[in-house]
Design a protein around this motif. Sequence first.
Motif, PDB file in Angstrom:
ATOM      1  N   HIS A   1      15.492 -56.641  27.628  1.00 36.99           N
ATOM      2  CA  HIS A   1      14.955 -56.494  28.983  1.00 36.99           C
ATOM      3  C   HIS A   1      15.701 -55.413  29.760  1.00 36.99           C
ATOM      4  O   HIS A   1      15.095 -54.527  30.374  1.00 36.99           O
ATOM      5  N   GLN A   2      17.034 -55.463  29.717  1.00 40.10           N
ATOM      6  CA  GLN A   2      17.832 -54.482  30.455  1.00 40.10           C
ATOM      7  C   GLN A   2      18.083 -53.210  29.649  1.00 40.10           C
ATOM      8  O   GLN A   2      18.464 -52.184  30.209  1.00 40.10           O
ATOM      9  N   GLY A   3      17.880 -53.291  28.317  1.00 43.90           N
ATOM     10  CA  GLY A   3      18.119 -52.125  27.487  1.00 43.90           C
ATOM     11  C   GLY A   3      19.593 -51.797  27.323  1.00 43.90           C
ATOM     12  O   GLY A   3      19.966 -50.631  27.185  1.00 43.90           O
ATOM     13  N   ILE A   4      20.437 -52.829  27.350  1.00 39.98           N
ATOM     14  CA  ILE A   4      21.881 -52.622  27.200  1.00 39.98           C
ATOM     15  C   ILE A   4      22.441 -53.637  26.203  1.00 39.98           C
ATOM     16  O   ILE A   4      21.777 -54.599  25.826  1.00 39.98           O
ATOM     17  N   VAL A   5      23.678 -53.390  25.796  1.00 32.68           N
ATOM     18  CA  VAL A   5      24.400 -54.346  24.961  1.00 32.68           C
ATOM     19  C   VAL A   5      25.156 -55.302  25.885  1.00 32.68           C
ATOM     20  O   VAL A   5      25.922 -54.843  26.739  1.00 32.68           O
ATOM     21  N   PRO A   6      24.959 -56.620  25.758  1.00 27.11           N
ATOM     22  CA  PRO A   6      25.698 -57.559  26.605  1.00 27.11           C
ATOM     23  C   PRO A   6      27.199 -57.336  26.444  1.00 27.11           C
ATOM     24  O   PRO A   6      27.707 -57.279  25.316  1.00 27.11           O
ATOM     25  N   ASN A   7      27.891 -57.216  27.552  1.00 26.23           N
ATOM     26  CA  ASN A   7      29.322 -56.920  27.474  1.00 26.23           C
ATOM     27  C   ASN A   7      30.041 -57.379  28.721  1.00 26.23           C
ATOM     28  O   ASN A   7      29.439 -57.551  29.784  1.00 26.23           O
TER      29      ASN A   7
ATOM     30  N   LEU B   1      34.760 -54.754  18.819  1.00 31.20           N
ATOM     31  CA  LEU B   1      33.517 -54.021  19.068  1.00 31.20           C
ATOM     32  C   LEU B   1      33.321 -53.836  20.567  1.00 31.20           C
ATOM     33  O   LEU B   1      33.347 -54.805  21.330  1.00 31.20           O
ATOM     34  N   TYR B   2      33.103 -52.573  20.971  1.00 29.51           N
ATOM     35  CA  TYR B   2      33.014 -52.232  22.398  1.00 29.51           C
ATOM     36  C   TYR B   2      31.842 -51.283  22.639  1.00 29.51           C
ATOM     37  O   TYR B   2      31.320 -50.654  21.715  1.00 29.51           O
ATOM     38  N   VAL B   3      31.456 -51.197  23.905  1.00 28.96           N
ATOM     39  CA  VAL B   3      30.419 -50.247  24.307  1.00 28.96           C
ATOM     40  C   VAL B   3      30.891 -49.467  25.522  1.00 28.96           C
ATOM     41  O   VAL B   3      31.748 -49.912  26.284  1.00 28.96           O
ATOM     42  N   VAL B   4      30.264 -48.295  25.689  1.00 26.69           N
ATOM     43  CA  VAL B   4      30.592 -47.441  26.827  1.00 26.69           C
ATOM     44  C   VAL B   4      29.357 -46.596  27.142  1.00 26.69           C
ATOM     45  O   VAL B   4      28.500 -46.379  26.284  1.00 26.69           O
ATOM     46  N   GLY B   5      29.269 -46.134  28.374  1.00 23.33           N
ATOM     47  CA  GLY B   5      28.162 -45.252  28.756  1.00 23.33           C
ATOM     48  C   GLY B   5      26.873 -46.009  29.014  1.00 23.33           C
ATOM     49  O   GLY B   5      26.869 -47.169  29.417  1.00 23.33           O
ATOM     50  N   TRP B   6      25.757 -45.333  28.758  1.00 25.50           N
ATOM     51  CA  TRP B   6      24.444 -45.912  29.064  1.00 25.50           C
ATOM     52  C   TRP B   6      24.166 -47.176  28.273  1.00 25.50           C
ATOM     53  O   TRP B   6      23.455 -48.062  28.731  1.00 25.50           O
ATOM     54  N   LEU B   7      24.701 -47.269  27.075  1.00 27.46           N
ATOM     55  CA  LEU B   7      24.523 -48.468  26.260  1.00 27.46           C
ATOM     56  C   LEU B   7      25.212 -49.670  26.915  1.00 27.46           C
ATOM     57  O   LEU B   7      24.798 -50.812  26.732  1.00 27.46           O
TER      58      LEU B   7
ATOM     59  N   ARG C   1      25.995 -49.811  30.504  1.00 25.08           N
ATOM     60  CA  ARG C   1      25.615 -50.073  31.900  1.00 25.08           C
ATOM     61  C   ARG C   1      24.174 -49.714  32.242  1.00 25.08           C
ATOM     62  O   ARG C   1      23.705 -49.975  33.344  1.00 25.08           O
ATOM     63  N   GLY C   2      23.451 -49.072  31.289  1.00 21.73           N
ATOM     64  CA  GLY C   2      22.108 -48.592  31.588  1.00 21.73           C
ATOM     65  C   GLY C   2      22.149 -47.113  31.941  1.00 21.73           C
ATOM     66  O   GLY C   2      23.214 -46.551  32.226  1.00 21.73           O
ATOM     67  N   PRO C   3      20.974 -46.448  31.915  1.00 22.00           N
ATOM     68  CA  PRO C   3      20.922 -44.985  32.118  1.00 22.00           C
ATOM     69  C   PRO C   3      21.051 -44.578  33.577  1.00 22.00           C
ATOM     70  O   PRO C   3      20.080 -44.181  34.229  1.00 22.00           O
ATOM     71  N   THR C   4      22.262 -44.699  34.098  1.00 25.06           N
ATOM     72  CA  THR C   4      22.513 -44.365  35.498  1.00 25.06           C
ATOM     73  C   THR C   4      23.753 -43.497  35.608  1.00 25.06           C
ATOM     74  O   THR C   4      24.584 -43.449  34.707  1.00 25.06           O
ATOM     75  N   GLY C   5      23.853 -42.819  36.752  1.00 26.95           N
ATOM     76  CA  GLY C   5      25.061 -42.058  37.051  1.00 26.95           C
ATOM     77  C   GLY C   5      25.009 -40.623  36.576  1.00 26.95           C
ATOM     78  O   GLY C   5      24.038 -40.164  35.984  1.00 26.95           O
ATOM     79  N   ILE C   6      26.079 -39.909  36.871  1.00 29.71           N
ATOM     80  CA  ILE C   6      26.233 -38.517  36.480  1.00 29.71           C
ATOM     81  C   ILE C   6      27.276 -38.438  35.366  1.00 29.71           C
ATOM     82  O   ILE C   6      27.811 -39.466  34.928  1.00 29.71           O
ATOM     83  N   ILE C   7      27.559 -37.228  34.900  1.00 28.92           N
ATOM     84  CA  ILE C   7      28.514 -37.080  33.789  1.00 28.92           C
ATOM     85  C   ILE C   7      29.851 -37.728  34.115  1.00 28.92           C
ATOM     86  O   ILE C   7      30.435 -38.437  33.292  1.00 28.92           O
TER      87      ILE C   7
ATOM     88  N   LEU D   1      33.326 -41.090  32.840  1.00 31.69           N
ATOM     89  CA  LEU D   1      34.789 -41.089  32.812  1.00 31.69           C
ATOM     90  C   LEU D   1      35.324 -42.448  33.269  1.00 31.69           C
ATOM     91  O   LEU D   1      36.160 -43.062  32.600  1.00 31.69           O
ATOM     92  N   TYR D   2      34.815 -42.937  34.402  1.00 29.11           N
ATOM     93  CA  TYR D   2      35.269 -44.225  34.918  1.00 29.11           C
ATOM     94  C   TYR D   2      34.837 -45.361  33.999  1.00 29.11           C
ATOM     95  O   TYR D   2      35.565 -46.335  33.800  1.00 29.11           O
ATOM     96  N   CYS D   3      33.648 -45.211  33.420  1.00 31.29           N
ATOM     97  CA  CYS D   3      33.140 -46.204  32.485  1.00 31.29           C
ATOM     98  C   CYS D   3      34.041 -46.276  31.241  1.00 31.29           C
ATOM     99  O   CYS D   3      34.380 -47.360  30.763  1.00 31.29           O
ATOM    100  N   ALA D   4      34.439 -45.102  30.729  1.00 34.20           N
ATOM    101  CA  ALA D   4      35.317 -45.048  29.557  1.00 34.20           C
ATOM    102  C   ALA D   4      36.691 -45.622  29.873  1.00 34.20           C
ATOM    103  O   ALA D   4      37.294 -46.322  29.042  1.00 34.20           O
ATOM    104  N   GLU D   5      37.194 -45.330  31.065  1.00 37.95           N
ATOM    105  CA  GLU D   5      38.503 -45.873  31.457  1.00 37.95           C
ATOM    106  C   GLU D   5      38.494 -47.397  31.417  1.00 37.95           C
ATOM    107  O   GLU D   5      39.430 -48.029  30.927  1.00 37.95           O
TER     108      GLU D   5
END
Length: 487
Positions: free
Chosen positions: A362-368, A388-394, A396-402, A406-410
Amino acid sequence: MFPFFHRGRSLIARSFSSLRSDQFNVCVVGSGPAGFYTAEKVFTGMKAAKVDIIDRLPTPFGLVRSGVAPDHPETKIVVNQFSRVAGNERCSFFGNVSLGSHGVSLSELRQLYDVVVLAYGAESDRSLGVPGEDLGGVYSAREFVWWYNGHPDCKAMPIDLKSTDAAVVLGQGNVALDVARILLRPTAELAATDIADHALAALQESTIRKVYLVGRRGPAQAACTAKELREILGIKDLYVHIQESDLVKSQTDEMELENSRIRKRVFELFAKRAASHRSNAIKGQRELHFIFFRKPDRFLPSDSGLHVSGVRLEKTSLKENGESGRQVAVGTGQFDDLKCGMVLKSIGYKSVPVDGLPFDMHQGIVPNIRGRVVNGAPPEHAAVEHGLYVVGWLKRGPTGIIATNLYCAEETVESILEDEKKGLLISDSQKLGRQGLLQILENKGVNYVPFSGWQKIDSEEKLRGQLKGKPRDKITDWEELLRVANA
């Protein structure tokens, strides 16, 4: 087909065969901004870590290469930072390696690496689910962006810019403004960018003179940024139409604008342009029409029944959503038709699942939880998939700028470091890491492209670009990309 890579892997694999894998092995799947920022943060926080970055494309950098508009070169400068990360002696890039049965599976990666971070982004599109969505001439904005940016998956897309004078773009976010700007900007200006040659040639012959940007809500809720809006409004000799009656604000609109400096600035730009525009376009002038308070009801077929000839739009009004506090668009039952021969759906990218990965369809993301993949619902009570980890659009969803990545990866790397400190990620000497990956790729006959192969592609594209007065002339064919990497 490419014996150099096959022999190269054999030699590298043998050179590793006598080594014991006693370092911390990390694999990042996806070489876009989220992937490279993750690798960079891992190197900072884990001095014994080796990071392998794999990507299904022969070229790194993800949406910086295939998503950023060609007339935004300043946004692409971040690849210099990512190249330094790739140059770290503890980092290796494996291009042309897909995640799945034809490359390396997630289960195989988890057996090989102490940590696997999925950063492969969003490579599909959300669907409107309205009649006629499969008609010819209806494309996703992602496909169009990949087409003009030279993504090898979309080189052969049958984009027809010569059979109509009008295009409808559904959506009013930055991607929607990007595709509208590319359709309307003088091609003499685009010729000096790294736009794909096939796209430039098609745009030079384009008969499209009118672009309609359609949004479900009003100018107070437009999802674009002021910078993007200012840029498209500034296109030379472009007639812009904004209905002044759409700019009437409700009390709730006023509150929304007061709470968002970005939206307030966007609204001010709309209002200023609406007050200054002429009543009619000059003959032959290109036109941009902002259509607010409309949602697509269906796509209208041509006489042949095969191609789109227009969009039926339902008028909307705004209603406050008690749960979210946002105003949502609801249909009024009033309809009007907008004629066009091309539609670009800019309604959002969508990530895709892979075998062995928990996924919220539904959300198009990996539960995390802060990047930690969890299996079950709700996430706070689900089992954590350790390692096992996720980062980026996978994530939080396809939002934000480049920079959002960085904050997501941190955050994700902080979770990794916390788990390591708690003893949840004990380095296992049985996990072969890079050595094991090389062996699997050799066994499956996968011709991977190392970062040195990408550097050959990079040099060749820049050399070809110099001959045409461009920063680079992108290679858009899979076979040629691999041939140049192998040269």
